[in-house]
Design an enzyme around this catalytic site. Structure first.
Site, PDB file in Angstrom:
ATOM      1  CB  ALA A   1      -0.899  -0.002   1.235  1.00 31.74           C
ATOM      2  NE  ARG A   2       4.029   3.121  -4.413  1.00 29.86           N
ATOM      3  CZ  ARG A   2       5.293   3.040  -3.998  1.00 29.86           C
ATOM      4  NH1 ARG A   2       5.700   3.801  -2.996  1.00 29.86           N
ATOM      5  NH2 ARG A   2       6.141   2.211  -4.575  1.00 29.86           N
ATOM      6  N   GLY A   3       0.688   5.264   1.145  1.00 34.24           N
ATOM      7  CA  GLY A   3      -0.134   6.201   1.900  1.00 34.24           C
ATOM      8  C   GLY A   3       0.382   7.608   1.746  1.00 34.24           C
ATOM      9  NE  ARG A   4      -2.399  11.551   5.274  1.00 37.67           N
ATOM     10  CZ  ARG A   4      -2.232  10.928   6.425  1.00 37.67           C
ATOM     11  NH1 ARG A   4      -1.203  11.190   7.165  1.00 37.67           N
ATOM     12  NH2 ARG A   4      -3.112  10.037   6.821  1.00 37.67           N
ATOM     13  CG  PHE A   5       3.247  10.356   6.144  1.00 35.59           C
ATOM     14  CD1 PHE A   5       3.562  11.647   5.770  1.00 35.59           C
ATOM     15  CD2 PHE A   5       2.226  10.165   7.055  1.00 35.59           C
ATOM     16  CE1 PHE A   5       2.881  12.729   6.300  1.00 35.59           C
ATOM     17  CE2 PHE A   5       1.536  11.243   7.591  1.00 35.59           C
ATOM     18  CZ  PHE A   5       1.866  12.532   7.211  1.00 35.59           C
TER      19      PHE A   5
ATOM     20  CB  VAL B   1       2.324  -0.434   4.041  1.00 39.46           C
ATOM     21  CG1 VAL B   1       2.277  -1.677   4.933  1.00 39.46           C
ATOM     22  CG2 VAL B   1       1.846   0.787   4.810  1.00 39.46           C
TER      23      VAL B   1
ATOM     24  CG  ASP C   1      -6.446   9.852   7.255  1.00 39.74           C
ATOM     25  OD1 ASP C   1      -7.453  10.218   6.618  1.00 39.74           O
ATOM     26  OD2 ASP C   1      -5.393   9.482   6.701  1.00 39.74           O
TER      27      ASP C   1
ATOM     28  CE  LYS D   1       2.394   4.730   7.918  1.00 39.03           C
ATOM     29  NZ  LYS D   1       1.159   4.806   8.659  1.00 39.03           N
TER      30      LYS D   1
HETATM   31  N1  ADE Z   1      -1.653  -2.437   4.462  1.00 35.63           N
HETATM   32  C1  ADE Z   1      -1.379  -1.452   5.295  1.00 35.63           C
HETATM   33  N2  ADE Z   1      -0.963  -1.934   6.464  1.00 35.63           N
HETATM   34  C2  ADE Z   1      -0.974  -3.283   6.363  1.00 35.63           C
HETATM   35  C3  ADE Z   1      -0.675  -4.358   7.235  1.00 35.63           C
HETATM   36  N3  ADE Z   1      -0.251  -4.148   8.473  1.00 35.63           N
HETATM   37  N4  ADE Z   1      -0.829  -5.605   6.796  1.00 35.63           N
HETATM   38  C4  ADE Z   1      -1.254  -5.798   5.557  1.00 35.63           C
HETATM   39  N5  ADE Z   1      -1.556  -4.858   4.679  1.00 35.63           N
HETATM   40  C5  ADE Z   1      -1.419  -3.601   5.086  1.00 35.63           C
END
Ligand code: ADE
Length: 309
Positions: free
Chosen positions: A24-28, A31, A142, A44
């Protein structure tokens, strides 16, 4: 052996930790799914310029008594690299199903699973909001389906505390917490209007508004509705599209008091219809009228009890 206490930075330094893929890509930053010894963990990765977010999130996870089955399990932090290549890692439990958002895009939920997921999410939020021993009340700021992770088909946990604020008894909230933060789409009308009050209850009510939107997302993908289920859409996607400006959100949510629509096919199912009433009480225009997380949790347990008879 499962880790139950946060690792100190030096302790994880000696554990081989292998980044595998970005989940995943977030604000910061991003992950990653990573491997530590024989288990998967989530890492992260915050770039150098986001060091403050790494510190803030770590501070929330490190508060006393923060361990809860519906709060993502924190494992530790590390500082990697040197100079301009420095990155800050935040290590947590890994959940293979990913976020509720990822899950709802690809899957429908049964009535029973919907109730269990929503109940566990509300339980996590109620725990966060309420003081518990030495743990102060915390507002997430958030809350959205991307920040709710699925641990199983029936259990959710809350993640991403990078914007969260704690309320220490007797202490005034720091000035910079009055800033407008979070995700536009999930912002309550009083935030969009710039009229948010500066107290604990007001902050919790912003999370509850967002919680109503997330329950709407769950209902919209529930297989118990009468007829074919629509493709997943974000809340307000129908009203304002995929990338609304702040002005467009204000126009819809504040000026026209719009909310995501309920379908007629939901209303034929008594459980879904009753859940829609709860959603309306979460996203009420009047912040003071919104349900608390504890109340949403109680409503969902009740709904589960009566629909399983
Ligand atoms: N996406 C964001 N955080 C995660 C996590 N802890 N485990 C799996 N997918 C994620």
């Amino acid at each position: 052996s499962p880790l139950t206490t946060p690792l100190t930075p030096t302790a994880t330094d000696f554990q081989p930790l292998q980044l595998i893929e970005v989940k995943a890509r977030g604000r910061f930053g991003a992950v990653w799914k990573a491997q530590m010894n024989s288990r998967y963990v989530a890492v992260k990765v915050f770039p150098l310029q986001d060091r403050q977010s790494w510190i803030s999130e770590q501070e929330i996870y490190s508060l006393p008594n923060m361990q809860h089955e519906n709060i993502l399990q924190f494992l530790g932090t590390e500082k990697r690299g040197e100079g301009l290549d420095t990155a800050f890692w935040l290590i947590t439990e890994y959940h293979q199903r990913g976020s509720l958002y990822d899950y709802l895009k690809a899957n429908l939920v049964s009535w029973n699973n919907l109730c269990h997921i929503a109940e566990s999410m509300a339980r996590g939020l109620a725990f966060l909001h309420e003081p518990c021993g030495a743990k102060p009340p915390i507002a997430h700021r958030d809350f959205k389906s991307k920040n709710v992770l699925l641990m199983s088909n029936t259990t959710a946990c809350i993640a991403d505390f990078g914007l969260a604020v704690k309320f220490d008894p007797g202490k005034k909230l720091c000035e910079n917490h009055g800033q407008v933060v979070g995700t536009r789409r999930y912002m309550a009308p009083e935030v969009l209007e710039g009229a948010i009050q500066f107290n604990q209850d007001a902050f919790m009510r912003l999370d509850m508004y967002a919680c109503g939107l997330v329950i709407w997302e769950l209902v919209s993908r529930c297989s118990a509705q009468d007829g074919p289920v629509d493709e997943y859409m974000l809340p307000f996607e129908e009203e304002v599209g995929q990338a609304p400006s702040l002005e467009e959100m204000i126009e819809a949510v504040v000026s026209h008091r719009k909310r995501p629509a309920f379908r007629d096919t939901w209303m034929k199912h008594s459980g879904l219809a009753s859940l829609c009433e709860t959603i309306e009480e979460c996203w009420d225009h009047e912040a003071e009228a919104r349900l608390t997380a504890g109340c949403v949790e109680a409503r969902l347990s009740q709904l589960l009890r009566t629909s399983n008879q």
